[in-house]
Design an enzyme around this catalytic site. Structure first.
Site, PDB file in Angstrom:
ATOM      1  CG  HIS A 161     -11.160  -6.429   7.124  1.00 19.98           C
ATOM      2  ND1 HIS A 161     -10.349  -7.034   8.040  1.00 19.98           N
ATOM      3  CD2 HIS A 161     -10.627  -6.719   5.909  1.00 19.98           C
ATOM      4  CE1 HIS A 161      -9.366  -7.679   7.408  1.00 19.98           C
ATOM      5  NE2 HIS A 161      -9.514  -7.496   6.117  1.00 19.98           N
ATOM      6  CD  GLU A 177      -1.956  -2.336   1.195  1.00 18.68           C
ATOM      7  OE1 GLU A 177      -0.852  -2.704   1.650  1.00 18.68           O
ATOM      8  OE2 GLU A 177      -2.871  -3.135   0.916  1.00 18.68           O
TER       9      GLU A 177
HETATM   10  C1  LIG Z   1      -2.338  -4.229   4.341  1.00 17.69           C
HETATM   11  C2  LIG Z   1      -3.345  -5.158   3.758  1.00 17.69           C
HETATM   12  N1  LIG Z   1      -3.644  -5.075   2.448  1.00 17.69           N
HETATM   13  C3  LIG Z   1      -4.552  -5.895   1.899  1.00 17.69           C
HETATM   14  C4  LIG Z   1      -5.182  -6.836   2.647  1.00 17.69           C
HETATM   15  C5  LIG Z   1      -6.244  -7.754   2.018  1.00 17.69           C
HETATM   16  N2  LIG Z   1      -5.789  -9.140   1.989  1.00 17.69           N
HETATM   17  C6  LIG Z   1      -6.153 -10.014   2.933  1.00 17.69           C
HETATM   18  S1  LIG Z   1      -5.451 -11.496   2.731  1.00 17.69           S
HETATM   19  C7  LIG Z   1      -4.638 -10.992   1.343  1.00 17.69           C
HETATM   20  C8  LIG Z   1      -3.749 -11.925   0.608  1.00 17.69           C
HETATM   21  C9  LIG Z   1      -2.665 -12.402   1.481  1.00 17.69           C
HETATM   22  O1  LIG Z   1      -1.845 -13.275   0.816  1.00 17.69           O
HETATM   23  P1  LIG Z   1      -0.650 -13.991   1.565  1.00 17.69           P
HETATM   24  O2  LIG Z   1       0.066 -13.017   2.434  1.00 17.69           O
HETATM   25  O3  LIG Z   1       0.152 -14.696   0.549  1.00 17.69           O
HETATM   26  O4  LIG Z   1      -1.362 -15.015   2.537  1.00 17.69           O
HETATM   27  P2  LIG Z   1      -2.317 -16.236   2.176  1.00 17.69           P
HETATM   28  O5  LIG Z   1      -3.713 -15.692   2.159  1.00 17.69           O
HETATM   29  O6  LIG Z   1      -1.903 -16.789   0.878  1.00 17.69           O
HETATM   30  O7  LIG Z   1      -2.130 -17.184   3.303  1.00 17.69           O
HETATM   31  C10 LIG Z   1      -4.944  -9.667   1.060  1.00 17.69           C
HETATM   32  C11 LIG Z   1      -4.434  -8.933  -0.091  1.00 17.69           C
HETATM   33  C12 LIG Z   1      -4.852  -6.880   4.019  1.00 17.69           C
HETATM   34  N3  LIG Z   1      -5.444  -7.761   4.843  1.00 17.69           N
HETATM   35  N4  LIG Z   1      -3.936  -6.047   4.542  1.00 17.69           N
END
Ligand SMILES: Cc1ncc(C[n+]2csc(CCOP(=O)(O)OP(=O)(O)O)c2C)c(N)n1
Lengths: 325, 343
Positions: free
Chosen positions: A129, A60
Site C-alpha cells: 500500500h 481490478e
Molecule cells: C487487489 C486488491 N484490491 C483492493 C484491495 C483493498 N481491500 C482490502 S480488504 C478489502 C475487502 C476484502 O474483503 P473480503 O475479501 O471479503 O475479506 P474481509 O475483509 O471481509 O475479511 C479490499 C477491497 C486490496 N487489498 N487488494
C-alpha cells in the site's frame, strides 16, 4: 482566495464535470455511498446515483478492461483505485489495451479514461500500500501522468484530465491529500506539460515531485537564512514532462538536483538528467545530483520506513552537497 | 463432483449432527486444543485492538474476531510442512499455523522480534519455517499461490497440502476463477477456504456477486465443495478433515465455504456504521463461535467449566506477557533496510 484540501479540490473538479457531462462515471471499491476510502467521492453518490458512482467487486482487471470498452464507446470512466497499488492487477489491460488503443485504431478510437489513486510511502502502510509507480507509466507511450503537489494544481490538472480524450494516470500522494491551500473557484484547468516554479532562485535548480515539493521548499526556507537562493520546480506532470522550464532554470543556475520519492534506477531523475546533458550540457557547472527513496520494497516499521524516504534534512544536505561541487 | 451443504442439512435435520465425539473419532484432547486455539486468537486480537487504540500499532489492523473457528478448525489438520497462504485478515491464520502471540504482536508493533522482523506489520506476516507462507495486502494472490504449492507438492511426490484462506471479496477476483480451474485440471493437493463474512469492507457480497453462493461452485470447476457454518468449529473441523485427507491422498482440491461474520470494524479505527445495522451485528454476536463451543463442551461433558476457565486464564496471561515482550522489544536497525531484496 478560499482554501480547500487537496482531495476536496479534486472532488470539486469531478463534481463540476459530472454535472455537465452525463457520460462521466466513476468506478471503484467503496466509492459509492461510502464516498471513497480517501473521501474522493464523498457526497457525489447522493447527487449522481449508483450508475454513475458505481461500487465494484474486487475485480481490478475486470473493471479496468470494462472501462476500456466503455471509453471506446462513448462514455468517460474514472477508475478510482483507492491505493494505486491495486492497479497492478490490471497492468496487462492498461499496457496492451488502454495505452495502445488510440494508436492501433489510427486515431479513430478515443480512450478518455482516468486512473486515479493514492500513492506514496507513509503511516506504515507497508509494501502493498505504498507504491507510486509513475516512472513505469511515464515510460510507456500513450499515458499522461499527473502528480500534483498542491490543492490548486490538483483541481486544475484533474479538470484537464476530465476534459481530455487520453488515458490519464492521476496520482495523489497520501501524505498531502488533506493539506489545505488556495484553490480558484469555478472552472480552472491547468494544461499538461507545464511545470510550476514553486520558488524562484539563482544558485541551484531543484526539481521536486509530489510530496517532495513541500519538503524541498521547507529545506530551502532553512537554507535561505544562510543566503542560499534555490529555485524549486514542480513538473506537475511527468508525462508530458516540461523540459523547457527545467532547462531554462539550469541555464540560469548551472546546478541541478532532482528530488523524487520513487526509485532512482531508470527513474524520472535519470530522464531529466539525460535530457539536460543532451540539451543543456554547456550550462552545467556541476554534476547533476539525484536524491531518491531507497531502492527497496517499503518496510512497515517506522524506523525502517523513515530511513527509505528522503526527509527534509536529507534534502538540505543534498543541496549543500550540490552547492559544494 | 459433489457439493455438500452441511449448513443447510443441519438446519433441515437439527439432530443429524448431534453425534457424540467418540462416534466421530474425536478425542477430548483434540477438542480442548480447538478451544484453546480459538481463545489464543480471540485474546490476541483483543490485545491488538487495545494496543491499536494506544497507538502501538502503526499501520492497518484487521482483526479476526468472530471468525476464529475457521482457522482453528482447518489448521488443526495441518502439519508444519503444509503451506498456508492468507489475506489482509491473517492474524488468526498465523496463530493457528503456530506463530506465537509474541511474534504476531511484536510484528504489529514494528519490532525486530516480530515474525517478519518489523518489515511487514499486520498484512505481511511470514513464518515459512512452519508453513505460514504469508499474509497479504493484496486480495487474491493467496488463491493462486496455494494452487502453486499444490503443484510443487504433487511434483515432489509429497503428501503436503497448500491451503488458501480468503474472504468473500476475493471470490469476485479473477484469481479465484483461474486458481480453482488450475487446481482442478491438475488435481492439485489444495484446499480453498472461503471465509464468507458477507462484506468486503462495506460492500455486501449479495451486491457484489451475481451468484451469492460460493460453496456450490466447486462442481462448476470440477472439484468437490462443501458449505459449512463457519461459526461452528466442529463443522469446520470435520469438513476440513475430509478435504485435507482428500488432498493428501492425491484426489484433488476442495472448495470449503465457511459462512461467518466479522463483529468488529473492517479495520481497527475505521467507522463501522452505515452499511450494516447494529441489530445484525448483535444477532451475530449471539452466534459467537467460542461461546457456542464452550457450551457444547459442557453439554457434551467433554470439559467442565473449571478446565475451560483455567485455559482462559492461562492464555490471558500468555497474551499479556506477549504484549509486554513486544513493547520491550527493540526496533529494527535502519541499516538493515536493504537486506534480503535478493537471495
Ligand atoms: C487487489 C486488491 N484490491 C483492493 C484491495 C483493498 N481491500 C482490502 S480488504 C478489502 C475487502 C476484502 O474483503 P473480503 O475479501 O471479503 O475479506 P474481509 O475483509 O471481509 O475479511 C479490499 C477491497 C486490496 N487489498 N487488494
Amino acid at each position: 482566495m478560499r482554501e480547500l484540501t487537496y482531495v476536496d479540490a479534486t472532488r470539486e473538479a469531478l463534481d463540476r464535470a459530472m454535472a455537465r457531462d452525463p457520460s462521466i462515471f466513476v468506478v471503484g471499491e467503496g466509492i459509492g455511498a461510502r464516498g471513497g476510502n480517501f473521501n474522493t467521492t464523498s457526497g457525489l453518490y447522493t447527487k449522481y446515483g449508483p450508475e454513475r458512482l458505481c461500487d465494484t467487486p474486487i475485480s481490478e482487471r475486470g473493471f479496468v478492461g470494462m472501462c476500456a470498452g466503455a471509453a471506446m464507446t462513448g462514455t468517460r470512466p474514472v477508475v478510482d483505485f483507492m491505493f494505486i497499488d491495486f492497479i497492478l492487477d490490471a497492468f496487462g489491460e492498461l499496457v496492451n489495451q488502454v495505452a495502445k488503443m488510440q494508436y492501433m485504431s489510427s486515431g479513430r478510437l478515443k480512450m478518455p479514461i482516468i486512473l486515479r489513486g493514492a500513492i506514496g510511502i507513509g503511516h506504515s502502510a507497508a509494501t502493498h500500500h505504498s507504491g507510486s509507480y509513475y516512472p513505469i507509466f511515464a515510460h510507456l507511450p500513450g499515458f499522461r501522468v499527473a502528480v500534483p503537489a498542491i490543492p490548486s494544481d490538483a483541481k486544475g490538472l484533474f479538470t484537464t484530465a476530465l476534459h481530455g480524450d487520453d488515458p490519464v494516470l492521476f496520482l495523489e500522494h497520501k501524505s498531502i491529500l488533506f493539506n489545505r491551500g488556495e484553490v480558484p473557484e469555478g472552472d480552472y484547468a491547468i494544461p499538461f506539460g507545464q511545470a510550476r516554479i514553486a520558488r524562484a532562485g539563482a544558485d541551484c535548480t531543484l526539481v521536486a515531485i509530489g510530496s517532495m515539493v513541500g519538503k524541498t521548499l521547507a529545506a530551502c526556507d532553512k537554507l535561505a537564512e544562510e543566503g542560499v537562493s534555490a529555485e524549486v520546480i514542480d513538473p506537475r506532470t511527468i508525462a508530458p514532462l516540461d523540459m523547457a522550464t527545467i532547462l531554462e532554470s539550469v541555464h540560469k543556475t548551472g546546478r541541478l538536483l532532482i528530488v523524487d520519492e520513487t526509485f532512482q534506477p531508470c527513474g524520472v531523475g535519470a530522464e531529466i538528467a539525460a535530457q539536460v546533458i543532451d540539451q543543456g550540457f554547456d550550462d552545467l557547472d556541476a554534476p547533476i545530483h539525484r536524491l531518491n527513496g531507497a531502492h527497496v520494497p517499503t518496510p512497515y516499521s517506522p524506523p525502517l520506513e523513515n530511513a527509505i524516504v528522503p526527509q527534509e534534512s536529507d534534502i538540505e544536505q543534498s543541496i549543500r552537497d550540490l552547492l559544494a561541487e | 463432483m459433489l457439493h455438500q451443504d452441511v449448513q443447510a442439512e443441519t438446519k433441515a435435520r437439527p439432530n443429524a449432527r448431534k453425534q457424540g465425539s467418540e462416534e466421530a473419532g474425536r478425542t477430548t484432547e483434540e477438542l480442548h486444543a480447538l478451544y484453546r486455539q480459538m481463545i489464543v486468537i480471540r485474546y490476541t486480537e483483543e490485545q491488538l485492538a487495545r494496543s491499536h487504540q494506544m497507538g502501538l500499532i502503526h499501520g492497518a489492523c484487521h482483526t479476526y474476531v468472530g471468525e476464529e473457528a475457521i482457522a482453528s478448525g482447518v489448521c488443526a489438520h495441518l502439519r508444519a510442512d503444509d503451506a498456508v497462504f492468507s489475506t489482509h485478515r491473517g492474524h488468526g491464520h498465523a496463530l493457528a499455523k503456530g506463530v506465537s502471540p509474541r511474534e504476531v504482536i511484536a510484528e504489529l508493533f514494528g519490532r525486530v522480534t516480530g515474525c517478519s522482523q518489523g518489515r511487514g506489520g499486520s498484512m505481511h506476516l511470514f513464518k515459512p519455517e512452519i508453513g505460514l507462507m504469508g499474509t497479504s495486502g493484496i486480495v487474491g494472490p493467496c488463491i493462486l499461490q496455494a494452487a502453486g504449492a499444490g503443484y510443487s507438492f504433487k511434483l515432489l511426490r509429497s503428501d503436503k497440502v497448500g491451503v488458501a484462506f480468503f474472504g468473500d471479496g476475493a471470490v469476485n477476483n479473477g484469481a479465484f476463477h483461474e486458481g480453482l480451474n488450475l487446481a482442478s485440471i491438475w488435481k492439485l493437493p489444495a484446499l480453498f477456504v472461503c471465509e464468507n463474512n458477507q462484506y468486503a469492507t462495506e460492500v455486501p457480497f449479495a451486491y457484489a456477486a451475481g451468484n451469492p453462493n460460493v460453496g456450490n461452485r466447486g462442481p462448476i470447476y470440477g472439484m468437490e465443495s462443501v458449505t459449512v457454518d463457519g461459526n461452528d468449529v466442529l463443522a469446520v473441523y470435520e469438513a476440513a478433515r475430509e478435504a485435507v485427507a482428500r488432498a493428501r491422498a492425491g484426489e484433488g482440491p476442495t472448495l470449503l465455504e465457511c459462512r461467518t461474520y466479522r463483529t468488529r470494524a473492517h479495520s481497527e479505527g475505521m467507522r463501522d456504521a452505515g452499511y450494516r445495522t447494529q441489530e445484525e451485528v448483535e444477532e451475530w454476536k449471539t452466534r459467537d463461535p467460542i461461546k457456542r463451543f464452550h457450551q457444547w463442551l459442557l453439554e457434551n461433558q467433554e470439559a467442565d467449566a473449571e478446565t475451560l476457565a483455567a485455559i482462559d486464564a492461562e492464555i490471558k496471561a500468555t497474551v499479556e506477557e506477549a504484549a509486554e515482550f513486544a513493547r520491550n522489544s527493540p526496533w529494527p536497525e535502519p541499516d538493515t533496510v536493504s537486506d534480503h531484496i535478493f537471495s
